[in-house]
Design a protein around this motif. Structure first.
Motif, PDB file in Angstrom:
ATOM      1  N   LEU A   1     -85.854  10.821 -33.298  1.00 14.06           N
ATOM      2  CA  LEU A   1     -85.838  11.564 -34.553  1.00 14.06           C
ATOM      3  C   LEU A   1     -85.861  10.630 -35.750  1.00 14.06           C
ATOM      4  O   LEU A   1     -86.471  10.934 -36.783  1.00 14.06           O
ATOM      5  CB  LEU A   1     -84.622  12.489 -34.595  1.00 14.06           C
ATOM      6  N   MET A   2     -85.231   9.458 -35.618  1.00  9.87           N
ATOM      7  CA  MET A   2     -85.308   8.513 -36.731  1.00  9.87           C
ATOM      8  C   MET A   2     -86.725   7.995 -36.911  1.00  9.87           C
ATOM      9  O   MET A   2     -87.195   7.777 -38.028  1.00  9.87           O
ATOM     10  CB  MET A   2     -84.350   7.343 -36.476  1.00  9.87           C
ATOM     11  N   LEU A   3     -87.428   7.793 -35.788  1.00 13.18           N
ATOM     12  CA  LEU A   3     -88.810   7.347 -35.897  1.00 13.18           C
ATOM     13  C   LEU A   3     -89.681   8.428 -36.531  1.00 13.18           C
ATOM     14  O   LEU A   3     -90.574   8.134 -37.336  1.00 13.18           O
ATOM     15  CB  LEU A   3     -89.338   7.000 -34.511  1.00 13.18           C
ATOM     16  N   SER A   4     -89.400   9.713 -36.191  1.00 15.56           N
ATOM     17  CA  SER A   4     -90.126  10.803 -36.839  1.00 15.56           C
ATOM     18  C   SER A   4     -89.891  10.775 -38.332  1.00 15.56           C
ATOM     19  O   SER A   4     -90.813  10.954 -39.124  1.00 15.56           O
ATOM     20  CB  SER A   4     -89.670  12.152 -36.295  1.00 15.56           C
ATOM     21  N   LEU A   5     -88.629  10.541 -38.738  1.00  7.53           N
ATOM     22  CA  LEU A   5     -88.337  10.435 -40.157  1.00  7.53           C
ATOM     23  C   LEU A   5     -89.153   9.318 -40.777  1.00  7.53           C
ATOM     24  O   LEU A   5     -89.662   9.436 -41.891  1.00  7.53           O
ATOM     25  CB  LEU A   5     -86.840  10.155 -40.324  1.00  7.53           C
ATOM     26  N   GLY A   6     -89.337   8.232 -40.033  1.00 10.00           N
ATOM     27  CA  GLY A   6     -90.076   7.108 -40.572  1.00 10.00           C
ATOM     28  C   GLY A   6     -91.527   7.432 -40.838  1.00 10.00           C
ATOM     29  O   GLY A   6     -92.048   7.122 -41.908  1.00 10.00           O
ATOM     30  N   TYR A   7     -92.209   8.083 -39.880  1.00  7.37           N
ATOM     31  CA  TYR A   7     -93.635   8.270 -40.123  1.00  7.37           C
ATOM     32  C   TYR A   7     -93.958   9.571 -40.822  1.00  7.37           C
ATOM     33  O   TYR A   7     -95.097   9.769 -41.231  1.00  7.37           O
ATOM     34  CB  TYR A   7     -94.451   8.122 -38.834  1.00  7.37           C
TER      35      TYR A   7
ATOM     36  N   MET B   1     -97.255   7.543 -34.408  1.00  7.31           N
ATOM     37  CA  MET B   1     -97.390   8.949 -34.062  1.00  7.31           C
ATOM     38  C   MET B   1     -97.711   9.134 -32.596  1.00  7.31           C
ATOM     39  O   MET B   1     -97.341  10.146 -32.010  1.00  7.31           O
ATOM     40  CB  MET B   1     -98.487   9.590 -34.904  1.00  7.31           C
ATOM     41  N   MET B   2     -98.401   8.152 -31.971  1.00  3.78           N
ATOM     42  CA  MET B   2     -98.737   8.330 -30.576  1.00  3.78           C
ATOM     43  C   MET B   2     -97.663   7.800 -29.654  1.00  3.78           C
ATOM     44  O   MET B   2     -97.693   8.070 -28.463  1.00  3.78           O
ATOM     45  CB  MET B   2    -100.038   7.612 -30.260  1.00  3.78           C
ATOM     46  N   GLY B   3     -96.730   7.024 -30.141  1.00  2.53           N
ATOM     47  CA  GLY B   3     -95.673   6.526 -29.274  1.00  2.53           C
ATOM     48  C   GLY B   3     -96.091   5.347 -28.422  1.00  2.53           C
ATOM     49  O   GLY B   3     -95.688   5.235 -27.264  1.00  2.53           O
ATOM     50  N   VAL B   4     -96.930   4.433 -28.963  1.00  3.40           N
ATOM     51  CA  VAL B   4     -97.283   3.231 -28.226  1.00  3.40           C
ATOM     52  C   VAL B   4     -96.626   2.053 -28.917  1.00  3.40           C
ATOM     53  O   VAL B   4     -96.122   2.173 -30.020  1.00  3.40           O
ATOM     54  CB  VAL B   4     -98.806   3.034 -28.168  1.00  3.40           C
ATOM     55  N   ARG B   5     -96.656   0.900 -28.267  1.00  6.15           N
ATOM     56  CA  ARG B   5     -96.089  -0.289 -28.878  1.00  6.15           C
ATOM     57  C   ARG B   5     -96.849  -0.595 -30.143  1.00  6.15           C
ATOM     58  O   ARG B   5     -98.040  -0.402 -30.187  1.00  6.15           O
ATOM     59  CB  ARG B   5     -96.183  -1.460 -27.916  1.00  6.15           C
ATOM     60  N   PRO B   6     -96.246  -1.156 -31.193  1.00  6.49           N
ATOM     61  CA  PRO B   6     -94.867  -1.596 -31.296  1.00  6.49           C
ATOM     62  C   PRO B   6     -93.845  -0.525 -31.629  1.00  6.49           C
ATOM     63  O   PRO B   6     -92.728  -0.860 -31.966  1.00  6.49           O
ATOM     64  CB  PRO B   6     -94.937  -2.619 -32.438  1.00  6.49           C
TER      65      PRO B   6
ATOM     66  N   TYR C   1     -90.663  -3.003 -31.666  1.00  6.06           N
ATOM     67  CA  TYR C   1     -89.811  -3.061 -32.844  1.00  6.06           C
ATOM     68  C   TYR C   1     -88.523  -2.310 -32.596  1.00  6.06           C
ATOM     69  O   TYR C   1     -88.501  -1.322 -31.896  1.00  6.06           O
ATOM     70  CB  TYR C   1     -90.495  -2.392 -34.030  1.00  6.06           C
ATOM     71  N   ARG C   2     -87.411  -2.773 -33.220  1.00  8.01           N
ATOM     72  CA  ARG C   2     -86.212  -1.958 -33.236  1.00  8.01           C
ATOM     73  C   ARG C   2     -86.422  -0.811 -34.196  1.00  8.01           C
ATOM     74  O   ARG C   2     -87.370  -0.796 -34.968  1.00  8.01           O
ATOM     75  CB  ARG C   2     -85.018  -2.783 -33.701  1.00  8.01           C
ATOM     76  N   VAL C   3     -85.533   0.182 -34.159  1.00 12.30           N
ATOM     77  CA  VAL C   3     -85.719   1.361 -35.003  1.00 12.30           C
ATOM     78  C   VAL C   3     -85.624   1.004 -36.477  1.00 12.30           C
ATOM     79  O   VAL C   3     -86.429   1.460 -37.297  1.00 12.30           O
ATOM     80  CB  VAL C   3     -84.691   2.430 -34.619  1.00 12.30           C
ATOM     81  N   ASP C   4     -84.677   0.121 -36.864  1.00 14.74           N
ATOM     82  CA  ASP C   4     -84.552  -0.192 -38.289  1.00 14.74           C
ATOM     83  C   ASP C   4     -85.746  -1.010 -38.771  1.00 14.74           C
ATOM     84  O   ASP C   4     -86.241  -0.819 -39.885  1.00 14.74           O
ATOM     85  CB  ASP C   4     -83.229  -0.906 -38.571  1.00 14.74           C
TER      86      ASP C   4
END
Lengths: 190, 161, 303
Positions: free
Chosen positions: C133-139, C192-197, C273-276
């Protein structure tokens, strides 16, 4: 390898899919774990057989017991084995799970794993090379074809035997029995 | 520096003997009442690092021998102290007030040899979970017999049916 | 009239299957290309299909009713979003205002996985869900600005009209003010696709696969199907908004594979990458570029 024969896929898709998508729980037991990363990475590629390491036991259907098993490890192995969904297969590497191997008179290792967890196939060696691991996987495919890899069915039918052996070693186990055990001393009340 | 230290030790503590096996390995044999004072004295002189504690089973002389090894961060000198305690109902005092990291070493010795250390708050098993109170490293422990009773006597599945 | 209705009903039924098949091929290509980059042979192309058949032949262990419900709801969310995205000439539920609808229907899947994760009593699930959810907030921040700039440039909120404009003139990414949001979209496409990084949400080595760790047999199969459809949606949205949408299905597929190769090659190069760190990156350059694009679109600039 009959992955390309379409007719077999339509006749029994379940058996074919279980053969060609064996995900192994990444459980590191003893000295044999040193032979697993070479067989997963680039030189001896295991992914072309469909074998991938799975991080969680709920996703996996192959359990590899690589090497000797101490009594403390056996507790974790039993818990992990009971978490996996059926049908599941176990393969034992090396000579220590067969009859104790190098530690045949040690007070802390398990000599015959088959009395605590059902095993489908053994691979000889101390440790077997990655090529031997692949030969073991292909023999497991042949066993699954014939219907001879029935470790999980043995566990379900003879659960009293396995549970009795586990309780003899550990005392009272903190988790309840996986399959219901009928108590032979129970009297039916009217 | 080590010769002065050896002379001081022989002067201050009774019944101690000092010997060398090589330039930087000093062995001290003490009676068991003097160990605590000796370790405090060594710690004041810069030997602040407890390397390990082990135990040797002299069954013919009916004694256990506890071996302590301390080290110094300024010199490569290691001092190895040997203490004898009787073999029947062995108890000893714990050296946790001097070196706090002695907890786990004493735990291991208690599990494997059976020596009870007074003052150790945590004498629970380390490796042998759910053990039935046997001490495997003593010389009168028959490993083959134990294996036969615990593991080999269980029938296989075909024999069970 | 009746012909149109029959065609529409057939579109409804077969569009998810087509998207599922293309998603499976994309997932298989993903593993195959990663394997070839690492100088080994990989699994066969249809290996994800074999995995899904194996998942459905295993006994499932469920933790409760809400656990099972959340998994099914995640698949339902993805299917609903799928019906609004045009694919060549096929578009079952298109209409006006569907771009806004896609924006908040795309959050349905992570939230329903969080719902099912609440009943699976595993701390790995909560860590994985919070990271997702934090990553969703990011993008979502740059994504919103990109969509706003596209909508205000074409003065419509309907995806079909945007595609029609692009077919008549030229691709959106070749217009001057829309180049900058286009580049910003390429920069957030891996997230958005959930691949690295940016695959921190389902890290196999750290948190034992995050939210899917307790899924047994059939639930994992449903989750894989949802992942395949999600891959299709992620790339199709980019192509519809910026790369012209394709006059027919063949052209669309070619563009899809080219964009997909870019994502796979980025995945092969980077660590995680880490979340932050991910949020710091996503709120810096892509957001800046999207904001500049939005400003340039709203304020008419004459050259």
């Amino acid at each position: 390898m009959d992955r390309g024969q379409l007719s077999k896929w339509f006749k029994h898709p379940g058996i074919m899919a279980q053969k060609y998508s064996l995900w192994a729980v990444y459980f590191c037991t003893g000295c044999g774990i040193i032979e697993v990363p070479p067989s997963i990475t680039s030189r001896w590629d295991a992914e072309r057989f469909g074998v991938m390491p799975a991080p969680s036991p709920r996703h996996a259907n192959l359990f590899m017991i690589t090497g000797y098993v101490a009594t403390k490890t056996l507790k974790a192995i039993i818990r992990t084995y009971e978490l996996m969904p059926e049908p599941k297969y176990t393969v034992a590497f090396g000579s220590c799970p067969i009859n104790g191997g190098m530690y045949w008179d040690s007070y802390n290792t398990i000599k015959h794993i088959d009395k605590y967890i059902p095993i489908d196939g053994w691979i000889a060696g101390c440790m077997p090379r990655p090529e031997a691991i692949f030969i073991g996987v292909t023999k497991l495919w042949m066993m699954i074809d014939k219907g001879a890899a029935t470790g999980y069915k043995r566990y379900r039918e003879n659960y009293e035997y396995y549970r009795k052996n586990q309780e003899k070693l550990f005392g009272k186990l903190p988790w309840p029995p996986l399959f219901p055990i009928e108590d032979k001393n129970e009297k039916l009340t009217v | 520096m080590s010769e002065e230290l050896a002379k001081e030790i022989i002067d201050n503590f009774s019944n101690t003997g000092v010997s060398y096996t090589s330039k930087y390995r000093m062995y001290i044999q003490t009676p068991k009442e003097e160990l605590f004072r000796l370790l405090e004295y060594l710690k004041d002189n810069g030997f602040k690092y407890l390397v390990m504690i082990t135990c040797v089973d002299w069954i013919n002389e009916n004694e256990f021998e506890l071996v302590y090894q301390v080290g110094n961060f300024n010199t490569p000198l290691r001092i190895i102290i040997q203490v004898r305690i009787p073999r029947n109902n062995p108890t000893y005092e714990s050296i946790i007030p001097i070196f706090k990291n002695a907890t786990d070493y004493e735990r291991e010795i208690h599990e494997l040899f059976g020596i009870v250390f007074d003052g150790n708050p945590k004498l629970t098993p380390l490796f042998l979970e759910d053990w039935q109170k046997f001490h495997p490293f003593k010389k009168d422990f028959d490993s083959r017999e134990y294996v036969k009773v615990t593991f080999d006597s269980i029938p296989t599945l075909e024999e069970y049916k | 009239m009746i012909n149109v209705t029959i065609v529409k009903v057939l579109e409804f039924i077969f569009y998810p299957f087509i998207a599922f098949v293309i998603g499976i091929i994309l997932m298989g290509l993903f593993r195959k290309i990663m394997a070839r980059i690492q100088r080994r042979y990989g699994p066969p192309l249809l290996q994800p299909l074999i995995d899904i058949i194996r998942f459905f032949s295993q006994r499932t262990v469920s933790h409760g009713k809400i656990f099972s419900f959340g998994v099914i709801l995640a698949l339902a969310g993805s299917l609903v979003v799928l019906l609004f995205i045009p694919f060549g000439k096929i578009c079952p539920l298109c209409g006006s205002g569907d771009l806004l609808l896609i924006l908040y229907l795309m959050l349905f899947t992570p939230i329903s996985i969080a719902l099912s994760g609440g009943e699976g009593a595993n701390p790995n699930i909560s860590i994985g869900v919070s990271r997702k959810l934090m990553l969703s907030l990011g993008y979502e921040v740059p994504f919103l600005m990109i969509i706003l700039s596209v909508m205000s440039f074409y003065k419509t909120t309907s995806l079909v009209e945007i595609i029609k404009y692009q077919q008549n003139y030229h691709w959106a990414i070749l217009n001057f003010p829309l180049v900058i949001p286009g580049i910003a979209y390429i920069l957030i496409l891996p997230a958005m696709m959930g691949v690295r990084p940016f695959d921190v949400a389902s890290a196999p080595q750290e948190i034992a696969s995050g939210p899917v760790v307790e899924y047994g047999g059939k639930f994992l199969g449903l989750n894989h199907i949802e992942h395949a459809i999600h891959m299709f949606i992620g790339i199709a949205l980019f192509i519809d908004l910026f790369l012209g949408g394709g006059p027919n299905i063949g052209f669309f597929l070619v563009e899809m594979f080219i964009v997909f190769f870019i994502a796979v090659f980025i995945n092969a190069m980077f660590p995680r990458y880490r979340v932050d760190q991910a949020i710091k990156y996503l709120w810096r350059w892509p957001s800046l570029l999207a904001f500049i694009g939005l400003v340039l679109v709203r304020i008419p600039v004459k050259f």
